[in-house]
Design a protein around this motif. Structure first.
Motif, short mmCIF file in Angstrom:
data_model
loop_
_atom_site.label_atom_id
_atom_site.label_comp_id
_atom_site.label_asym_id
_atom_site.label_seq_id
_atom_site.Cartn_x
_atom_site.Cartn_y
_atom_site.Cartn_z
N THR A 32 0.83 -1.20 0.00
CA THR A 32 0.00 0.00 0.00
C THR A 32 0.87 1.26 0.00
O THR A 32 0.59 2.23 -0.71
CB THR A 32 -0.94 0.01 1.22
N ALA A 33 1.96 1.24 0.76
CA ALA A 33 2.88 2.37 0.77
C ALA A 33 3.55 2.53 -0.59
O ALA A 33 3.76 3.65 -1.07
CB ALA A 33 3.93 2.18 1.86
N LEU A 34 3.90 1.42 -1.21
CA LEU A 34 4.50 1.47 -2.55
C LEU A 34 3.55 2.11 -3.55
O LEU A 34 3.94 2.95 -4.36
CB LEU A 34 4.88 0.07 -3.02
N MET A 35 2.30 1.70 -3.51
CA MET A 35 1.32 2.25 -4.44
C MET A 35 1.16 3.75 -4.24
O MET A 35 1.04 4.51 -5.20
CB MET A 35 -0.02 1.54 -4.26
N SER A 36 1.18 4.19 -2.99
CA SER A 36 1.04 5.61 -2.70
C SER A 36 2.28 6.39 -3.14
O SER A 36 2.18 7.44 -3.77
CB SER A 36 0.80 5.81 -1.20
N GLY A 37 3.47 5.84 -2.86
CA GLY A 37 4.71 6.53 -3.18
C GLY A 37 5.05 6.56 -4.65
O GLY A 37 5.75 7.46 -5.12
N LEU A 38 4.57 5.56 -5.40
CA LEU A 38 4.92 5.45 -6.83
C LEU A 38 3.78 5.84 -7.76
O LEU A 38 3.89 5.69 -8.97
CB LEU A 38 5.36 4.01 -7.13
N ARG A 39 2.70 6.33 -7.20
CA ARG A 39 1.49 6.62 -7.96
C ARG A 39 1.74 7.46 -9.21
O ARG A 39 1.21 7.19 -10.28
CB ARG A 39 0.47 7.32 -7.06
N LYS A 40 2.57 8.47 -9.09
CA LYS A 40 2.77 9.38 -10.22
C LYS A 40 3.66 8.81 -11.31
O LYS A 40 3.78 9.41 -12.39
CB LYS A 40 3.34 10.71 -9.73
N HIS A 41 4.28 7.65 -11.04
CA HIS A 41 5.19 7.07 -12.03
C HIS A 41 4.57 5.90 -12.80
O HIS A 41 5.14 5.46 -13.79
CB HIS A 41 6.46 6.57 -11.33
N VAL A 42 3.42 5.40 -12.35
CA VAL A 42 2.89 4.17 -12.93
C VAL A 42 2.08 4.42 -14.20
O VAL A 42 1.52 5.50 -14.41
CB VAL A 42 1.99 3.40 -11.93
N THR A 43 2.04 3.39 -15.03
CA THR A 43 1.19 3.40 -16.21
C THR A 43 -0.18 2.84 -15.86
O THR A 43 -1.21 3.32 -16.32
CB THR A 43 1.80 2.54 -17.33
N MET A 44 -0.17 1.80 -15.02
CA MET A 44 -1.42 1.15 -14.60
C MET A 44 -1.27 0.73 -13.15
O MET A 44 -0.25 0.18 -12.76
CB MET A 44 -1.69 -0.08 -15.47
N MET A 45 -2.31 1.00 -12.36
CA MET A 45 -2.31 0.63 -10.95
C MET A 45 -3.58 -0.16 -10.63
O MET A 45 -4.68 0.32 -10.87
CB MET A 45 -2.23 1.88 -10.06
N VAL A 46 -3.41 -1.37 -10.13
CA VAL A 46 -4.55 -2.21 -9.76
C VAL A 46 -4.65 -2.21 -8.24
O VAL A 46 -3.80 -2.77 -7.54
CB VAL A 46 -4.39 -3.64 -10.28
N THR A 47 -5.69 -1.57 -7.70
CA THR A 47 -5.84 -1.45 -6.25
C THR A 47 -7.04 -2.22 -5.70
O THR A 47 -7.07 -2.54 -4.52
CB THR A 47 -6.00 0.03 -5.86
N ASN A 48 -8.01 -2.50 -6.54
CA ASN A 48 -9.20 -3.23 -6.12
C ASN A 48 -9.73 -4.06 -7.27
O ASN A 48 -9.54 -3.69 -8.44
CB ASN A 48 -10.30 -2.27 -5.63
N PRO A 49 -10.42 -5.16 -6.97
CA PRO A 49 -10.60 -5.79 -5.66
C PRO A 49 -9.29 -6.40 -5.17
O PRO A 49 -8.34 -6.55 -5.95
CB PRO A 49 -11.66 -6.86 -5.93
N PRO A 50 -9.21 -6.77 -3.88
CA PRO A 50 -7.97 -7.29 -3.30
C PRO A 50 -7.36 -8.47 -4.06
O PRO A 50 -6.14 -8.58 -4.16
CB PRO A 50 -8.41 -7.71 -1.89
N HIS A 51 -8.19 -9.37 -4.62
CA HIS A 51 -7.62 -10.54 -5.29
C HIS A 51 -6.94 -10.16 -6.60
O HIS A 51 -6.13 -10.93 -7.13
CB HIS A 51 -8.69 -11.62 -5.53
N LEU A 52 -7.24 -8.95 -7.12
CA LEU A 52 -6.51 -8.45 -8.29
C LEU A 52 -5.31 -7.62 -7.85
O LEU A 52 -4.23 -7.71 -8.45
CB LEU A 52 -7.43 -7.63 -9.18
N LYS A 53 -5.49 -6.81 -6.83
CA LYS A 53 -4.38 -6.03 -6.29
C LYS A 53 -3.24 -6.95 -5.89
O LYS A 53 -2.07 -6.68 -6.16
CB LYS A 53 -4.84 -5.22 -5.08
#
Length: 204
Positions: free
Chosen positions: A20-41
């Motif tokens: 979760t910290a990684l997703m928050s810290g790298l948000r501006k650098h990603v092309t695609m972010m999968v956060t939900n549902p948990p089994h996909l995240k």
């Protein structure tokens, strides 16, 4: 799960390893972010290999490399125990209230019919491919954050600052020598996989 298309990298989110910290810290650098549902995240490598890898290869004509972080098995279980100790789970089947850490680990060490509170998955299974081998390209130990962050800085060509997210309740936990020995006997692959992560090369 984080996808960095130009950098040819997919970062898989192993539960209880700071994803979760990684997703928050790298948000501006990603092309695609999968956060939900948990089994996909938290899709494990074998699921990525089966469903997303063919899609990415067809879309870009290239094979994406993968990276993941895994935690020392005892520390990883400690994080799960503390996470399920929280107030909003009291009275539910997956709560660890009223259960010692030793009892939790012994239940996890069972090969089958584990009680709900000890059903937390497997880091070993998470990073495996369909041939039951480590499929993740770059595997890091959670305890060696400097090595992992150095890899990300080189790969993404940017400075990285990670916020503190989803901190589990602080509890004074210790595992008895006998129970740790049983865990190592019952789940040796969990320890071997973590040790391998400390030896794998991340040089480019």
């Amino acid at each position: 799960m984080l996808v960095f298309w130009e950098q040819n990298l997919v970062l898989l989110a192993v539960p209880k390893t700071g994803s979760t910290a990684l997703m928050s810290g790298l948000r501006k650098h990603v092309t695609m972010m999968v956060t939900n549902p948990p089994h996909l995240k938290h899709a494990p490598f074998y699921r990525y290999q089966r469903f997303l890898h063919p899609y990415f290869k067809q879309a870009g004509g290239k094979t994406m490399e993968t990276a993941a972080v895994i935690r020392h098995p005892v520390d990883w279980l400690s994080s799960w125990y503390r996470y399920r100790y929280r107030d909003d789970l009291v009275g539910k089947k997956n709560s660890t209230r009223g259960i010692s850490f030793d009892e939790f680990v012994l239940e996890y060490a069972k090969t089958e019919d584990r009680k709900p509170f000890a059903q937390v998955g497997s880091q070993y299974q998470f990073v495996r491919n369909s041939e039951d081998e480590v499929g993740v390209t770059f595997l890091f130990q959670y305890e060696d954050q400097s090595r992992f962050l150095s890899f990300l800085k080189r790969r993404l060509d940017t400075e990285i600052e990670l916020p503190i997210k989803n901190v589990s309740p602080k509890l004074d936990l210790s595992l008895s020598t006998e129970v740790e020995a049983e865990l190592r006997r019952a789940r040796p692959e969990e320890f071997t996989t973590w040790e391998t992560a400390g030896l794998s090369s991340d040089e480019e």
